[in-house]
Design a protein around this motif. Structure first.
Motif, PDB file in Angstrom:
ATOM      1  N   SER A   1     -30.136 -62.896   2.979  1.00 49.24           N
ATOM      2  CA  SER A   1     -29.722 -61.541   3.350  1.00 49.24           C
ATOM      3  C   SER A   1     -28.745 -61.591   4.523  1.00 49.24           C
ATOM      4  O   SER A   1     -28.955 -62.329   5.488  1.00 49.24           O
ATOM      5  CB  SER A   1     -30.940 -60.697   3.738  1.00 49.24           C
ATOM      6  OG  SER A   1     -31.794 -60.521   2.628  1.00 49.24           O
ATOM      7  N   LEU A   2     -27.686 -60.809   4.428  1.00 49.55           N
ATOM      8  CA  LEU A   2     -26.691 -60.693   5.490  1.00 49.55           C
ATOM      9  C   LEU A   2     -26.610 -59.228   5.909  1.00 49.55           C
ATOM     10  O   LEU A   2     -26.339 -58.355   5.079  1.00 49.55           O
ATOM     11  CB  LEU A   2     -25.323 -61.165   5.000  1.00 49.55           C
ATOM     12  CG  LEU A   2     -25.226 -62.612   4.506  1.00 49.55           C
ATOM     13  CD1 LEU A   2     -23.878 -62.850   3.833  1.00 49.55           C
ATOM     14  CD2 LEU A   2     -25.433 -63.588   5.660  1.00 49.55           C
TER      15      LEU A   2
ATOM     16  N   ILE B   1     -24.667 -56.411   7.322  1.00 47.89           N
ATOM     17  CA  ILE B   1     -23.242 -56.122   7.500  1.00 47.89           C
ATOM     18  C   ILE B   1     -23.081 -54.748   8.149  1.00 47.89           C
ATOM     19  O   ILE B   1     -23.578 -53.747   7.635  1.00 47.89           O
ATOM     20  CB  ILE B   1     -22.497 -56.154   6.151  1.00 47.89           C
ATOM     21  CG1 ILE B   1     -22.792 -57.461   5.405  1.00 47.89           C
ATOM     22  CG2 ILE B   1     -21.002 -55.971   6.374  1.00 47.89           C
ATOM     23  CD1 ILE B   1     -22.413 -58.716   6.150  1.00 47.89           C
TER      24      ILE B   1
ATOM     25  N   PRO C   1     -17.704 -51.736   1.765  1.00 43.65           N
ATOM     26  CA  PRO C   1     -19.042 -52.149   1.319  1.00 43.65           C
ATOM     27  C   PRO C   1     -19.121 -52.361  -0.186  1.00 43.65           C
ATOM     28  O   PRO C   1     -19.796 -53.281  -0.659  1.00 43.65           O
ATOM     29  CB  PRO C   1     -19.955 -51.006   1.783  1.00 43.65           C
ATOM     30  CG  PRO C   1     -19.067 -49.881   2.154  1.00 43.65           C
ATOM     31  CD  PRO C   1     -17.752 -50.479   2.535  1.00 43.65           C
TER      32      PRO C   1
ATOM     33  N   ILE D   1     -17.493 -55.802  -0.922  1.00 39.01           N
ATOM     34  CA  ILE D   1     -18.370 -56.900  -0.497  1.00 39.01           C
ATOM     35  C   ILE D   1     -19.500 -57.088  -1.505  1.00 39.01           C
ATOM     36  O   ILE D   1     -19.828 -58.212  -1.900  1.00 39.01           O
ATOM     37  CB  ILE D   1     -18.924 -56.627   0.915  1.00 39.01           C
ATOM     38  CG1 ILE D   1     -17.796 -56.739   1.947  1.00 39.01           C
ATOM     39  CG2 ILE D   1     -20.053 -57.605   1.258  1.00 39.01           C
ATOM     40  CD1 ILE D   1     -18.172 -56.232   3.325  1.00 39.01           C
ATOM     41  N   ASN D   2     -20.103 -55.988  -1.940  1.00 34.51           N
ATOM     42  CA  ASN D   2     -21.183 -56.075  -2.930  1.00 34.51           C
ATOM     43  C   ASN D   2     -20.687 -56.694  -4.235  1.00 34.51           C
ATOM     44  O   ASN D   2     -21.372 -57.518  -4.848  1.00 34.51           O
ATOM     45  CB  ASN D   2     -21.758 -54.685  -3.211  1.00 34.51           C
ATOM     46  CG  ASN D   2     -22.679 -54.208  -2.111  1.00 34.51           C
ATOM     47  OD1 ASN D   2     -23.149 -54.993  -1.294  1.00 34.51           O
ATOM     48  ND2 ASN D   2     -22.936 -52.914  -2.074  1.00 34.51           N
TER      49      ASN D   2
ATOM     50  N   LEU E   1     -20.208 -60.548  -3.713  1.00 36.01           N
ATOM     51  CA  LEU E   1     -21.463 -61.288  -3.579  1.00 36.01           C
ATOM     52  C   LEU E   1     -22.290 -61.249  -4.859  1.00 36.01           C
ATOM     53  O   LEU E   1     -23.095 -62.156  -5.108  1.00 36.01           O
ATOM     54  CB  LEU E   1     -22.276 -60.727  -2.409  1.00 36.01           C
ATOM     55  CG  LEU E   1     -21.669 -60.918  -1.015  1.00 36.01           C
ATOM     56  CD1 LEU E   1     -22.590 -60.342   0.053  1.00 36.01           C
ATOM     57  CD2 LEU E   1     -21.388 -62.390  -0.729  1.00 36.01           C
TER      58      LEU E   1
ATOM     59  N   TYR F   1     -26.344 -64.771  -1.973  1.00 38.80           N
ATOM     60  CA  TYR F   1     -26.345 -63.884  -0.807  1.00 38.80           C
ATOM     61  C   TYR F   1     -26.466 -62.430  -1.250  1.00 38.80           C
ATOM     62  O   TYR F   1     -26.005 -62.054  -2.326  1.00 38.80           O
ATOM     63  CB  TYR F   1     -25.059 -64.053   0.014  1.00 38.80           C
ATOM     64  CG  TYR F   1     -24.759 -65.488   0.369  1.00 38.80           C
ATOM     65  CD1 TYR F   1     -25.465 -66.139   1.378  1.00 38.80           C
ATOM     66  CD2 TYR F   1     -23.777 -66.199  -0.320  1.00 38.80           C
ATOM     67  CE1 TYR F   1     -25.206 -67.462   1.687  1.00 38.80           C
ATOM     68  CE2 TYR F   1     -23.513 -67.525  -0.015  1.00 38.80           C
ATOM     69  CZ  TYR F   1     -24.225 -68.151   0.988  1.00 38.80           C
ATOM     70  OH  TYR F   1     -23.970 -69.460   1.287  1.00 38.80           O
TER      71      TYR F   1
ATOM     72  N   ALA G   1     -26.022 -58.434   0.617  1.00 36.99           N
ATOM     73  CA  ALA G   1     -25.605 -57.692   1.809  1.00 36.99           C
ATOM     74  C   ALA G   1     -26.516 -56.494   2.042  1.00 36.99           C
ATOM     75  O   ALA G   1     -26.835 -55.752   1.111  1.00 36.99           O
ATOM     76  CB  ALA G   1     -24.161 -57.234   1.665  1.00 36.99           C
TER      77      ALA G   1
ATOM     78  N   HIS H   1     -26.233 -53.213   4.165  1.00 36.01           N
ATOM     79  CA  HIS H   1     -25.180 -52.477   4.861  1.00 36.01           C
ATOM     80  C   HIS H   1     -25.757 -51.431   5.813  1.00 36.01           C
ATOM     81  O   HIS H   1     -26.676 -50.693   5.452  1.00 36.01           O
ATOM     82  CB  HIS H   1     -24.268 -51.788   3.842  1.00 36.01           C
ATOM     83  CG  HIS H   1     -23.594 -52.733   2.902  1.00 36.01           C
ATOM     84  ND1 HIS H   1     -22.503 -53.491   3.267  1.00 36.01           N
ATOM     85  CD2 HIS H   1     -23.862 -53.057   1.608  1.00 36.01           C
ATOM     86  CE1 HIS H   1     -22.119 -54.231   2.240  1.00 36.01           C
ATOM     87  NE2 HIS H   1     -22.926 -53.992   1.228  1.00 36.01           N
TER      88      HIS H   1
ATOM     89  N   PHE I   1     -13.286 -60.241   5.978  1.00 31.80           N
ATOM     90  CA  PHE I   1     -14.740 -60.308   6.078  1.00 31.80           C
ATOM     91  C   PHE I   1     -15.091 -61.341   7.135  1.00 31.80           C
ATOM     92  O   PHE I   1     -14.557 -62.456   7.127  1.00 31.80           O
ATOM     93  CB  PHE I   1     -15.337 -60.706   4.730  1.00 31.80           C
ATOM     94  CG  PHE I   1     -16.834 -60.853   4.730  1.00 31.80           C
ATOM     95  CD1 PHE I   1     -17.651 -59.756   4.943  1.00 31.80           C
ATOM     96  CD2 PHE I   1     -17.421 -62.090   4.515  1.00 31.80           C
ATOM     97  CE1 PHE I   1     -19.032 -59.883   4.937  1.00 31.80           C
ATOM     98  CE2 PHE I   1     -18.803 -62.229   4.500  1.00 31.80           C
ATOM     99  CZ  PHE I   1     -19.610 -61.119   4.716  1.00 31.80           C
TER     100      PHE I   1
ATOM    101  N   LEU J   1     -18.212 -63.147   9.921  1.00 34.83           N
ATOM    102  CA  LEU J   1     -19.610 -63.397  10.274  1.00 34.83           C
ATOM    103  C   LEU J   1     -19.684 -63.938  11.697  1.00 34.83           C
ATOM    104  O   LEU J   1     -18.786 -64.670  12.137  1.00 34.83           O
ATOM    105  CB  LEU J   1     -20.236 -64.417   9.315  1.00 34.83           C
ATOM    106  CG  LEU J   1     -20.371 -64.004   7.848  1.00 34.83           C
ATOM    107  CD1 LEU J   1     -20.808 -65.195   7.004  1.00 34.83           C
ATOM    108  CD2 LEU J   1     -21.344 -62.844   7.687  1.00 34.83           C
TER     109      LEU J   1
END
Length: 258
Positions: A40-41, A43, A65, A68-69, A72, A78, A80, A82, A232, A234
């Motif tokens: 899990s990240l 964001i 968002p 990104i979804n 991934l 991974y 996300a 949010h 993106f 981290l």
């Protein structure tokens, strides 16, 4: 006696087969138990940067968002989670390690604590926002470079890393908490100009805010700066962040049409 021996042999074979089946089943169960769960990240998103990212009834919405979804989802490695906050607070959550990532311009300040992927998720271009009846409207419209901003009072929203890096060295910026405050100050001529870093954002604001911004106007000015990339990123304190970013780019490059 022969029949008894045959029956005993059959039973031994059945027992061996049963034990083999149990062993195979155990191996399968162990293999399943050893499968890695998706990491899990957390964001963070700007709650007021539509249409790229914004808060919609407590949920992160917008282009970033969603993108990104989509990226991934091409792997089960991974996932996300949010969250939205005012932009400055969102970045602080990453700095102190209470969240993992964001999408943003890789400013020098952010690069101190965030690593970014290679391929931009979006690129954005500039525009100017000012009062319709500003007495220096003609001068504002004739701005030919960012250096010309030193003649004017400039307002922006806290957390804008691009403005802090590119405009703040030229002119003192009055920082406020939200775009609503930006438009109010412009309409009342308590400041002169706002450099909006995204044409899409300006168009969204003018389309959705209606009467609240009736006294200000917007002028696209993509010529004032090269396109601004949003990547993106981290936090550098996240274990394996470089590996995750490389994998993110691999997944992104599989289908750049998103």
């Amino acid at each position: 006696m022969v029949m008894v021996r045959d029956m005993m042999s059959i039973r031994r074979r059945d027992i061996i087969r049963s034990l083999g089946a149990v062993a195979v089943g155990a191996c399968c169960d162990l293999s399943g138990a050893g499968a890695k769960a998706a990491k899990s990240l957390i964001i963070m998103h700007n709650e007021d940067f539509p249409p790229f990212e914004y808060d919609e009834n407590g949920t992160a919405a917008g282009i970033l968002p969603k993108k990104i979804n989509t990226i991934l989802a091409r792997s089960d490695e991974y996932i996300a989670i949010h969250r939205t906050n005012p932009w400055r607070r969102a970045q602080q959550m990453i700095r102190i390690g209470r969240a993992d990532g964001l999408s943003a311009y890789p400013s020098l300040e952010r690069l101190d604590y965030i690593g970014f992927n290679e391929t931009p998720l979006e690129t954005i271009t500039l525009g100017l926002v000012f009062a319709k009846d500003h007495p220096k409207r003609a001068e504002i419209e004739s701005i030919s470079s960012l250096k010309d901003l030193k003649k004017f009072r400039v307002v922006d929203v806290f957390g804008n890393g691009w403005s802090k890096q590119k405009i703040a060295p030229i002119v003192d910026i009055e920082w406020v908490q939200s775009f609503d405050q930006v438009f109010e100050m412009l309409a009342k001529r308590r400041t002169d100009v706002h450099v909006v870093v995204s044409l899409k954002t300006a168009k969204w604001q003018f389309r959705h805010l209606g009467a609240r911004i009736k006294d200000v106007t917007f002028m696209p000015r993509p010529d004032l700066s090269p396109p601004i990339p949003l990547h993106f990123g981290l936090r550098r304190t996240l274990a394996g962040y470089e590996t995750i970013l490389r994998r993110f780019d691999e997944l992104y490059d599989e289908n750049r049409s998103i």
